[in-house]
Design an enzyme around this catalytic site. Structure first.
Site, PDB file in Angstrom:
ATOM      1  CG  HIS A 161      -1.776   1.186   1.395  1.00 52.88           C
ATOM      2  ND1 HIS A 161      -3.117   1.157   1.116  1.00 52.88           N
ATOM      3  CD2 HIS A 161      -1.498   2.460   1.784  1.00 52.88           C
ATOM      4  CE1 HIS A 161      -3.625   2.371   1.326  1.00 52.88           C
ATOM      5  NE2 HIS A 161      -2.669   3.171   1.733  1.00 52.88           N
ATOM      6  CD  GLU A 162       1.517   3.468   3.736  1.00 53.96           C
ATOM      7  OE1 GLU A 162       1.603   4.518   3.067  1.00 53.96           O
ATOM      8  OE2 GLU A 162       0.524   3.205   4.445  1.00 53.96           O
TER       9      GLU A 162
ATOM     10  CG  HIS B  50       0.333   6.239  -0.641  1.00 55.37           C
ATOM     11  ND1 HIS B  50      -0.663   6.957  -1.227  1.00 55.37           N
ATOM     12  CD2 HIS B  50      -0.244   5.550   0.390  1.00 55.37           C
ATOM     13  CE1 HIS B  50      -1.811   6.727  -0.577  1.00 55.37           C
ATOM     14  NE2 HIS B  50      -1.583   5.875   0.394  1.00 55.37           N
TER      15      HIS B  50
ATOM     16  CD  GLU C 163      -5.550   5.473   0.477  1.00 57.28           C
ATOM     17  OE1 GLU C 163      -4.572   6.222   0.614  1.00 57.28           O
ATOM     18  OE2 GLU C 163      -5.669   4.401   1.093  1.00 57.28           O
TER      19      GLU C 163
HETATM   20 ZN    ZN Z   1      -2.928   5.256   1.903  1.00 56.76          ZN
END
Ligand code: ZN
Length: 500
Positions: free
Chosen positions: A269-270, A273, A299
């Site tokens: 997830h990170e 980003h 996101e």
């Molecule tokens: Zn996030």
């Protein structure tokens, strides 16, 4: 090159460097700082934010900006600028008007309240005491209401806060998406639960040495496209990603010895980003052209990797043998099919960041409804736990046993980030639209992932999203990427097909 535009950039440059420094201070506070460092850190944060605000609201800057763009009408006053540079002026004007509305005194007060709030939240969460956090949160909410008033709004005070994270999004627009979404998700959840498919609760449990988990995290980050030369991965209670520049990406995750999934999916997830930040055009550093389009778009970049890709079967056709090799005791005898079902189990749970794809957005709807009520004054801060539990019961059928698993779980409110949560669900909807388009663009999409190729996805996202910075408003950026009108439909169809 337009001389006035270049002069404007030079004026802004120190603000960009200071902003990068403030991210470094925050990063250090989260990962390294000993507890007593908080006293001076609070003053340091205050000073840096004050200096940034001063530059961005200075007479010199206002004059330079207004020589290039009319601050009322938005008309660009010079013809020798590129399309991107004109878009940059439009966004600078937008930011300037936001900054202008908040005084230096207010910014200072807000920064102090949230630095102390962050520290208080951490202690309160550790001690599972909402009461300890209450005075700090009360102060932050009061200041946030004031902020909404200062920024101004037409219909709902929460509109002013939403607009900071998702340009032009309002309570009316969010309600139009969230109310039908909530209904369809609750129906889908009931349908899944009525089937009662049995999944071995111990299948994902075992002993997972941290060093092996770390190695696996770094491997997948690099498969996705970052390199050791441009990222760092640390450990914090609540994983996050920050960037000091496109060449300096800071991510965190949280390892648990008894369960590898938390850290693994949080890392992916990170990293989603991180890739966005890494691909922002460095030649425009310090301008909106090197900033993300919105928090929802940001996101979408993490969720497309975390859920649509890393929870798909092709992904694990490639990575499962690696997992078995890293953790032979846990997985040697496990079938891929059972593993896939286990990581995609739909089960109402307390912690948002570990929620499955179906229930995740119900966690967001809950926070959105609470925030909206706090800001318009229909809910008091002291009554948050009660409201939280009632909504958990109503949407997910469960009630948390403590504050840590309830209203103290997320960092956002301690940082004064009201208006931010809806971006998470918008992010899922954007990701759904992009994922649908990726499948259409690459007929061998699944086959490529199963062969371990992830970089073609990175390249697609860089081309369609990352490199554009804030050139286009969020919805337009997504529509340009997918070549059609944006709607929640691809996302909901994907969920219904996968889970029902
Ligand atoms: Zn996030």
């Amino acid at each position: 090159m337009n001389k006035k535009y270049e002069t404007l950039r030079q004026t802004l440059k120190p603000a960009a460097q200071l902003h990068s420094c403030s991210r470094l201070l925050e990063w250090d506070q989260e990962t390294n700082m000993p507890p007593e460092g908080i006293h001076l850190r609070s003053e340091q944060n205050k000073l840096v934010h004050e200096l940034i605000h001063k530059i961005k609201t200075s007479k010199k800057y206002a004059t330079q900006l207004s020589e290039l763009i009319d601050l009322d009408s938005g008309a660009v006053k010079t013809s020798d600028l590129s399309f991107e540079e004109k878009a940059c002026l439009r966004e600078l004007k937008r930011d300037y008007l936001h900054e202008k509305k908040l005084s230096t005194t207010f910014i200072k007060k807000f920064a102090e309240a949230t630095t102390n709030g962050l520290d208080a939240w951490k202690k309160a969460k550790k001690n599972d005491s909402f009461k300890d956090f209450l005075p700090y949160l009360n102060k932050i909410v009061t200041l946030t209401r004031k902020k909404a008033d200062l920024l101004g709004y037409k219909e709902h005070p929460y509109d002013a806060l939403l607009d900071l994270f998702e340009p032009d999004v309002t309570v009316a627009k969010i309600d139009a998406i969230f109310i039908p979404l909530k209904k369809r998700l609750v129906t889908l959840l009931e349908k899944i639960q009525s089937k009662g498919r049995a999944i071995d609760p111990n299948l994902l449990k075992g002993h997972f040495p941290i060093d092996k988990q770390k190695a696996l995290s770094h491997e997948v980050i690099q498969d996705m496209g970052l390199t050791k030369a441009n990222y760092n991965l640390a450990e914090t209670a609540h994983p996050f990603c920050s960037s000091l520049s496109p060449q300096d990406i800071r991510m965190t995750t949280h390892f648990y010895e008894e369960d590898f999934t938390n850290a693994f999916f949080a890392t992916i997830h990170e990293c989603g980003h991180g890739l966005y930040e890494h691909h922002l055009p460095i030649e425009h550093f310090g301008t909106p052209l090197a900033e993300a389009a919105s928090h929802g778009v940001h996101e979408s970049q993490s969720r497309i990797w975390e859920t649509f890709i890393a929870q798909s079967k092709p992904f694990w056709q490639f990575y499962f043998p690696k997992l078995q090799k890293a953790f032979p005791d846990a997985f040697t005898k496990t079938r891929l099919e059972d593993f896939y079902n286990a990581i995609n189990e739909v089960k109402p749970s307390f912690i948002r960041i570990f929620a499955d794809e179906v229930t995740y957005n119900l966690h967001i709807v809950l926070r959105y409804e609470i925030e909206k009520a706090l800001i318009d004054g229909s809910l008091q801060v002291k009554d948050i736990p009660e409201a939280w539990n009632a909504k958990m019961q109503s949407y997910l059928g469960i009630i948390p046993k403590n504050f840590r698993e309830g209203c103290l779980q997320d960092i956002h409110w301690s940082l004064g980030l009201f208006g931010y949560f809806p971006s998470y669900t918008l992010g899922n909807l954007f990701a759904g639209a992009l994922h649908f388009n990726l499948n259409k663009t690459y007929p061998d999409f699944q086959k490529r992932i199963a062969s371990g190729d992830l970089k073609f996805i990175t390249a697609y996202l860089k081309d369609k999203i990352h490199r554009h910075g804030r050139t286009y408003p969020p919805i337009e950026l997504i529509e340009r990427a997918i070549g059609t009108k944006f709607s929640a439909e691809p996302y909901l169809s994907y969920l219904e097909l996968k889970y029902a």
